[in-house]
Motif scaffolding. Structure first.
Motif, PDB file in Angstrom:
ATOM      1  N   ILE A 100      -5.422 -16.739   8.278  1.00 65.67           N
ATOM      2  CA  ILE A 100      -6.058 -17.292   7.089  1.00 65.67           C
ATOM      3  C   ILE A 100      -6.554 -16.124   6.255  1.00 65.67           C
ATOM      4  N   LEU A 101      -6.005 -15.999   5.046  1.00 69.46           N
ATOM      5  CA  LEU A 101      -6.433 -14.974   4.117  1.00 69.46           C
ATOM      6  C   LEU A 101      -7.603 -15.535   3.321  1.00 69.46           C
ATOM      7  N   ALA A 102      -8.797 -15.059   3.608  1.00 69.01           N
ATOM      8  CA  ALA A 102      -9.996 -15.504   2.901  1.00 69.01           C
ATOM      9  C   ALA A 102     -10.238 -14.546   1.744  1.00 69.01           C
ATOM     10  N   VAL A 103     -10.006 -15.032   0.518  1.00 63.46           N
ATOM     11  CA  VAL A 103      -9.961 -14.135  -0.636  1.00 63.46           C
ATOM     12  C   VAL A 103     -10.742 -14.709  -1.811  1.00 63.46           C
ATOM     13  N   ARG A 104     -11.218 -13.837  -2.665  1.00 64.55           N
ATOM     14  CA  ARG A 104     -11.917 -14.260  -3.884  1.00 64.55           C
ATOM     15  C   ARG A 104     -10.930 -14.776  -4.928  1.00 64.55           C
ATOM     16  N   ASN A 105      -9.811 -14.064  -5.087  1.00 70.68           N
ATOM     17  CA  ASN A 105      -8.798 -14.409  -6.083  1.00 70.68           C
ATOM     18  C   ASN A 105      -7.643 -15.119  -5.374  1.00 70.68           C
ATOM     19  N   VAL A 106      -7.586 -16.446  -5.514  1.00 68.93           N
ATOM     20  CA  VAL A 106      -6.594 -17.225  -4.781  1.00 68.93           C
ATOM     21  C   VAL A 106      -5.171 -16.905  -5.247  1.00 68.93           C
ATOM     22  N   ALA A 107      -4.985 -16.723  -6.545  1.00 66.52           N
ATOM     23  CA  ALA A 107      -3.640 -16.413  -7.051  1.00 66.52           C
ATOM     24  C   ALA A 107      -3.133 -15.103  -6.457  1.00 66.52           C
ATOM     25  N   LYS A 108      -3.987 -14.107  -6.407  1.00 66.53           N
ATOM     26  CA  LYS A 108      -3.606 -12.832  -5.800  1.00 66.53           C
ATOM     27  C   LYS A 108      -3.334 -13.023  -4.306  1.00 66.53           C
ATOM     28  N   GLY A 109      -4.154 -13.831  -3.660  1.00 61.86           N
ATOM     29  CA  GLY A 109      -3.952 -14.100  -2.240  1.00 61.86           C
ATOM     30  C   GLY A 109      -2.634 -14.783  -1.965  1.00 61.86           C
ATOM     31  N   GLU A 110      -2.269 -15.738  -2.819  1.00 68.17           N
ATOM     32  CA  GLU A 110      -0.985 -16.433  -2.638  1.00 68.17           C
ATOM     33  C   GLU A 110       0.187 -15.478  -2.825  1.00 68.17           C
ATOM     34  N   ALA A 111       0.063 -14.540  -3.766  1.00 70.10           N
ATOM     35  CA  ALA A 111       1.123 -13.548  -3.958  1.00 70.10           C
ATOM     36  C   ALA A 111       1.256 -12.670  -2.723  1.00 70.10           C
ATOM     37  N   CYS A 112       0.133 -12.283  -2.136  1.00 78.30           N
ATOM     38  CA  CYS A 112       0.161 -11.496  -0.898  1.00 78.30           C
ATOM     39  C   CYS A 112       0.786 -12.290   0.239  1.00 78.30           C
TER      40      CYS A 112
END
Length: 329
Positions: free
Chosen positions: A49-61
């Motif tokens: 689970i990638l817990a991230v502030r920027n969801v769009a950036k997280g989805e790209a990762c």
């Protein structure tokens, strides 16, 4: 005397696996967090689970990681999930914890990696100085919200959940050591004062608070259910120094070129603390892969008094936000 050149670090043992297990990595869209996620996938994690502030950036990762897994035939069945977690805001921490408890049956590993270092004084919406909010307060709240859930998961799996908190040697150079809090004064209140903010010092201050809290919490936990430790990977070539003024940034670029470790090596160090180090690492601070003694300040009478004071102040803050687990009471 500190060695300028960091010692070489060996990779994680090849037989280290994470097959069928679930991990949460905060701050997972760049730097060490992203690399740790990548390495866990190579160890056949069931879900990360990638817990991230920027969801769009997280989805790209996440998409990049999926493509890597497919190309390299590594963990093609692993689930890579992105969830919003803004450590600047208490409400985001609590929403994330609630969603995690509802959607993920068990978490075996929690990597507390998200953190910032700022050159100028900024404030979060909570009113707290932002470095302390992101690096300290929100991590403590996340632990408080997830601790009963992690313990219940450990009872289900028969193995302790692991919390590895990314710390820093910078905690050994805190302003509390140089300018002690006056008698009757409060540590956290002082950290919020404009005049107490020093650019070079604040990151170390925040990491000292984290270490003091871990040293207070660990004895209250059952290591058969939850093992917590703190890991410093040393200087790693990430973008954290981008907040510096340009003249200092150029100096740091030169220093990192000579001294900094790659994010891959930094990932090895973090996952050593998270997966390889045994129960003996519970409640300990690891420098690279070795358990380290408490710093001179933390071991001193002043440091021990600060640890007790910080615990009480932190519990008072957290009590305003949530029902605390018994280990916090």
């Amino acid at each position: 005397m500190v060695n300028f050149i960091l010692p070489k670090i060996s990779p994680i043992p090849k037989d280290t696996e994470f097959t069928g297990k679930y991990a949460v990595i905060t701050g997972a869209s760049s730097g060490l967090g992203l690399e740790v996620t990548r390495q866990l996938l190579r160890m056949h994690a069931s879900s990360v689970i990638l817990a991230v502030r920027n969801v769009a950036k997280g989805e790209a990762c996440a998409e990049t990681l999926r493509q890597e897994c497919d190309t390299q035939n590594q963990s093609p069945k692993s689930i890579i999930k992105v969830m919003e977690l803004d450590m600047d805001r208490y409400d985001s921490v609590q929403r994330f914890a609630k969603q995690l408890r509802e959607e993920i049956p068990v978490v075996d590993l929690l990597i507390l990696n998200a953190g910032i270092g700022l050159w100028n004084l900024e404030r979060s919406s909570t009113g707290h100085e932002r470095t302390i909010q992101v690096n300290y307060y929100s991590n403590v709240l996340l632990i408080a919200e997830l601790l009963p859930y992690l313990e219940a998961g450990a009872e289900t799996t028969g193995s302790p959940a692991r919390i590895s908190w990314v710390g820093s040697r910078a905690h050994e150079m805190s302003s509390l050591d140089k300018v002690p809090i006056e008698a009757g004064g409060e540590i956290l209140e002082n950290m919020d004062k404009d005049e107490a903010f020093t650019s070079f010092q604040r990151y170390g201050d925040s990491k000292l608070l984290c270490a003091l809290f871990m040293y207070s919490l660990a004895p209250r936990l059952d290591p058969k259910k939850v093992i917590i430790n703190m890991v410093c990977p040393g200087m790693v070539n990430t973008s954290m120094s981008d907040v510096l003024p340009i003249h200092l940034r150029l100096i740091m670029i030169a220093v990192k070129a000579m001294r900094a470790r790659s994010v891959e090596v930094g990932g090895w160090i973090i996952l050593n603390g998270a997966l390889v180090a045994g129960p003996e690492s519970h409640g300990k601070f690891l420098k690279d892969k070795a358990i380290a003694d408490k710093s001179r300040y933390i071991s001193s009478p002043a440091g021990q008094e600060a640890q007790k004071k910080l615990w009480g102040e932190t519990i008072a803050e957290m009590s305003k936000l949530t029902s605390l687990p018994v280990e916090f009471q």
